[in-house]
Structure formats: C-alpha cells, structure tokens
Enzyme design. Structure first.
Site, PDB file in Angstrom:
ATOM      1  N   TRP A 166      45.187  46.598  48.379  1.00 55.31           N
ATOM      2  CA  TRP A 166      44.122  47.298  47.660  1.00 55.31           C
ATOM      3  C   TRP A 166      43.497  48.392  48.502  1.00 55.31           C
ATOM      4  O   TRP A 166      43.229  49.491  48.014  1.00 55.31           O
ATOM      5  CB  TRP A 166      43.085  46.303  47.128  1.00 55.31           C
ATOM      6  N   ASP A 218      34.850  47.808  48.202  1.00 53.34           N
ATOM      7  CA  ASP A 218      35.518  47.276  47.017  1.00 53.34           C
ATOM      8  C   ASP A 218      35.308  45.758  47.062  1.00 53.34           C
ATOM      9  O   ASP A 218      35.887  45.068  47.904  1.00 53.34           O
ATOM     10  CB  ASP A 218      37.013  47.625  47.076  1.00 53.34           C
ATOM     11  N   LYS A 243      37.117  39.162  37.646  1.00 49.42           N
ATOM     12  CA  LYS A 243      37.267  37.970  38.486  1.00 49.42           C
ATOM     13  C   LYS A 243      35.967  37.154  38.458  1.00 49.42           C
ATOM     14  O   LYS A 243      35.890  36.153  37.781  1.00 49.42           O
ATOM     15  CB  LYS A 243      37.688  38.359  39.894  1.00 49.42           C
TER      16      LYS A 243
HETATM   17  C1  LIG Z   1      40.390  43.959  45.547  1.00 52.76           C
HETATM   18  C2  LIG Z   1      40.892  44.689  44.342  1.00 52.76           C
HETATM   19  N1  LIG Z   1      40.651  46.004  44.214  1.00 52.76           N
HETATM   20  C3  LIG Z   1      41.085  46.686  43.158  1.00 52.76           C
HETATM   21  C4  LIG Z   1      41.786  46.093  42.134  1.00 52.76           C
HETATM   22  C5  LIG Z   1      42.246  46.903  40.957  1.00 52.76           C
HETATM   23  O1  LIG Z   1      41.420  46.622  39.902  1.00 52.76           O
HETATM   24  P1  LIG Z   1      41.613  47.238  38.451  1.00 52.76           P
HETATM   25  O2  LIG Z   1      42.844  46.592  37.886  1.00 52.76           O
HETATM   26  O3  LIG Z   1      40.357  46.857  37.757  1.00 52.76           O
HETATM   27  O4  LIG Z   1      41.772  48.705  38.574  1.00 52.76           O
HETATM   28  C6  LIG Z   1      42.062  44.720  42.204  1.00 52.76           C
HETATM   29  C7  LIG Z   1      42.802  44.040  41.130  1.00 52.76           C
HETATM   30  O5  LIG Z   1      43.164  42.910  41.179  1.00 52.76           O
HETATM   31  C8  LIG Z   1      41.599  44.001  43.344  1.00 52.76           C
HETATM   32  O6  LIG Z   1      41.837  42.690  43.453  1.00 52.76           O
END
Ligand SMILES: Cc1ncc(COP(=O)(O)O)c(C=O)c1O
Length: 384
Positions: free
Chosen positions: A128, A196, A220
């Site tokens: 991520w 994030d 989540k």
């Molecule tokens: C830590 C983290 N950041 C970003 C994301 C991406 O999120 P989204 O699918 O809402 O764009 C996720 C998705 O699982 C994640 O776990």
C-alpha cells in the site's frame, strides 16, 4: 427434531443470526476473517437493512432521501461529530467523507500538499505504501526515507530520518497485506505527518492530533466500501501553487461540508451506525484492549505450533491482520478445507504473498478467534 448441520435463525429478522445446529448447541454459520470489506457488527447490519426499507419511520427509504434534506444533513453532522469525539480531536480538525477509496487519496494527498519543486518523505513498508509512493511521484519529488523492501516487508522501520524541509511525511500505519503495523508512530515536530490508516483506524489509541492528515477507506473498521474518511488540519492546506480540480480540493470539500457533490448517502449512514456502535462499546480504548486480547491469543497459538510459521518480526506484528504460513505447503489445502468445514471464511492470504491471513477487525468477537485457534490446534494434532 433438529439434525446436526440444520440451519436455524436464532432471532427472527436479525441479520447474522443464522446459526447451525450441532449436537445440542448452536454455532454461527460463518466466522468472517475477511481483510476488507470486512466484518461489521450485526446490529449495524440490522439497522442499515431497516433504513433501506424505512428510514427512521419517515416512510421513505434512506436510498430515496435527498442528501441536502434535513434527515441526511443530520446524519452527516452526527458522523463528523462522532469521529471528532472518538479520536478526541482538537476543534480545528476537519472531518470529510469522500469517494474514490484510499487509492484516490494516494494522489489527492500529493496534489494538495506537494508542490512541483517540493519533496515529500515516504516510508516504503509494503504494497500500500508503494502504491502511495508511485502516485506522489506524479506531483513532485519523493524521498523514500525508510524502506523494508529488502526484508520482504516483514518488519517496520527502526528509524525515520525525515528532513525538516519535507512537505510532509507519509506512513501506512498498518500494511494489510504484509501484516505489519507501526507500533511507535514516528511523530514529527516540524513536518506534517500524513497517514493511511485504512486498516487500523479506531483500533487503538493514538494521538490523532499529531497527524496533519489521516485517510482511511471505510471498509474495514469504519463501515462499508464506497466512502473514505479524511481528517485534516486545515493549516497544512493551500500551500501549493498548482490549480486543483474542485472535486480533488480538500478546501472546497471542507467549505461544502462533504457535500460538494452527491455524497455516498448509504455508505455514510452505515459509517454513522458503526461509529455509534463503537461509542456504545466503550470507544477506541475498549477496541484496543479487545484487539490486544484477540491478537495475543492468535499469535501465541500459532507460535506454539511448529508446523506453522509467523513471517513478521514480533515487534512489527499487526493486531489487525495476522499473516501466517505453513512450513509444509503441501498441507495448506487440507488446512483450508478444515477451516471451511468449521465455517471460517476469508482466511486465505493475499494472492501476492500466499499463506494465510486472519483479519481481526473491531467487529470480530474474541469467540470467533477462539474457533480459529481450536481449528489450528486440532489440525496440528491430527497432522503433526
Ligand atoms: C492500507 C490500505 N491502503 C489502501 C487501500 C486501498 O483502499 P481502496 O480499495 O479503498 O482504494 C487498502 C485496501 O485494502 C489498504 O488496506
């Protein structure tokens, strides 16, 4: 006369109340360890489903109400206020509910905070954060001040040498795929900290006022997919020269109270229900205690069984996503089958890392972790 395996609804009309009959007892049909979208409290699902049919006795469905009408404006205001209360935020912090997922924040953050000639510091701790780094490079210079790539993302950085001239420092507090989590947040004096928190927001107590900007996809710990929460210190905005399209400008979203365009009405409402549940349960402090208990139980069990392996360094282990593998991959299929037979779902590791991953989000009760622990022990006994 009930037979083993019969499906029974324990309470009429209640979501998630389908149990199966087993030798005189009732057990839930599924134990949901999904990584996201993940488990939500049954009471939230129940109230959300009712609101689809009749929102607060109005005779309308929540899906049919205008977002600028009083009932929905009240939802938005209460949700914002609850975020502030649960995070104990200073009065100047702004709470936004946006669309585009955390993935859009990967670009919206640098678009608003990183000038073309500026440098943003990023930590590279997994899938991520790598994605966030890639997007930031579109807008300015990125200084990767700490990287765990060489370690296969099995630990979090020991130090973060961030320059005081950085536009901001970006961290991913919990790497959902690698199963790592910052235990000590690298708070900064001079540089705004951007985080994030998609997969661990509201799961533990942090000094949320020491972050310049926090973003989290809701699916989540905060609610359903389709809405992303942003908490921002307005003092860090308005410092870049570029033209920002309206829909991506945090300042305009603040001005319009997250109603610059039609917000994801249903998703925001389910976030509100989840925040109310969180408050009723005792808030972030209680979540932290429960998450500690759940993750201790699971990690200690896995560590005690020689056929399983924990790839993440102890000081970096996530309390939200427990990643584990088997020393003999030949046994993985059999273990998956045993989990399935016990009603355990969502345990398969992310396709990029393999193995297994059990996500222990706020709504997952300790009793469900106990079921997984029993399966782990039973499997080891039969196959060890
Ligand atoms: C830590 C983290 N950041 C970003 C994301 C991406 O999120 P989204 O699918 O809402 O764009 C996720 C998705 O699982 C994640 O776990």
């Amino acid at each position: 006369m009930k037979k083993n395996g019969d499906r029974v609804r324990l309470k009429e009309g209640v979501v998630n109340s389908i149990y199966y009959y087993k030798s005189g007892n009732f057990a839930p049909m599924v134990y949901n360890f999904n990584a996201g979208p993940g488990i939500l409290p049954p009471a939230v699902l129940e109230q959300a489903s009712q609101a689809v049919l009749d929102f607060n006795g109005s005779g309308f469905s929540l899906l049919e109400i205008g977002h600028r009408e009083a009932p929905f404006v009240a939802v938005m205001e209460e949700a914002r206020a609850l975020v502030k209360e649960l995070m104990q935020l200073q009065s100047n912090r702004e709470v936004l509910f946006l669309q585009g997922g955390a993935t859009m924040q990967f670009m919206q953050v640098p678009m608003n905070l990183l000038g073309e000639d500026g440098v943003a510091a990023y930590t590279d701790t997994g899938t991520w954060s790598s994605k966030a780094i890639k997007e930031a490079k579109v807008f300015g210079h990125v200084d990767v001040v700490a990287s765990e790539k060489e370690n296969g993302y099995t630990s979090m950085p020991a130090s973060v040498p961030c320059s005081d001239t950085s536009a901001y420092l970006h961290i991913t507090t919990n790497e959902t795929i690698a199963g790592t989590q910052w235990q000590q947040i690298p708070y900064q004096q001079q540089v705004p900290l951007v985080a994030d928190m998609s997969s661990d927001v509201f799961s533990r107590q942090l000094d949320f006022n020491r972050f310049g900007l926090i973003y989290a996809g809701a699916q989540k710990n905060t609610g359903p997919a389709g809405v992303t929460m942003v908490v921002v210190d307005p003092d860090i905005l308005g410092k870049v020269q570029r033209n920002i399209p309206s829909i991506l400008d945090y300042r305009l979203h603040i001005k319009e109270g997250s109603m610059l365009n039609t917000p994801p009405v249903f998703a925001v409402y389910v976030v509100l229900l989840t925040l109310r549940w969180l408050k009723n349960e005792g808030g972030v402090q209680v979540m932290e205690q429960r998450n500690q208990q759940k993750s201790d139980l699971l990690y200690n069990t896995i560590a005690s069984i020689p056929m399983f392996h924990l790839p993440v360094a102890p000081h970096s282990r996530s309390k939200m996503n427990v990643v584990f593998t088997m020393k003999d991959p030949e046994l993985e299929k059999r273990f998956m089958q045993q989990c399935k037979d016990a009603g355990i779902v969502g345990i398969k590791g992310h396709r990029s890392v393999g193995g297994f991953r059990a996500s222990l989000y706020n709504a997952l009760p300790l009793s469900h972790v106990q079921v997984l622990v029993d399966v782990l022990r039973d499997f080891a006994q039969k196959n060890g």
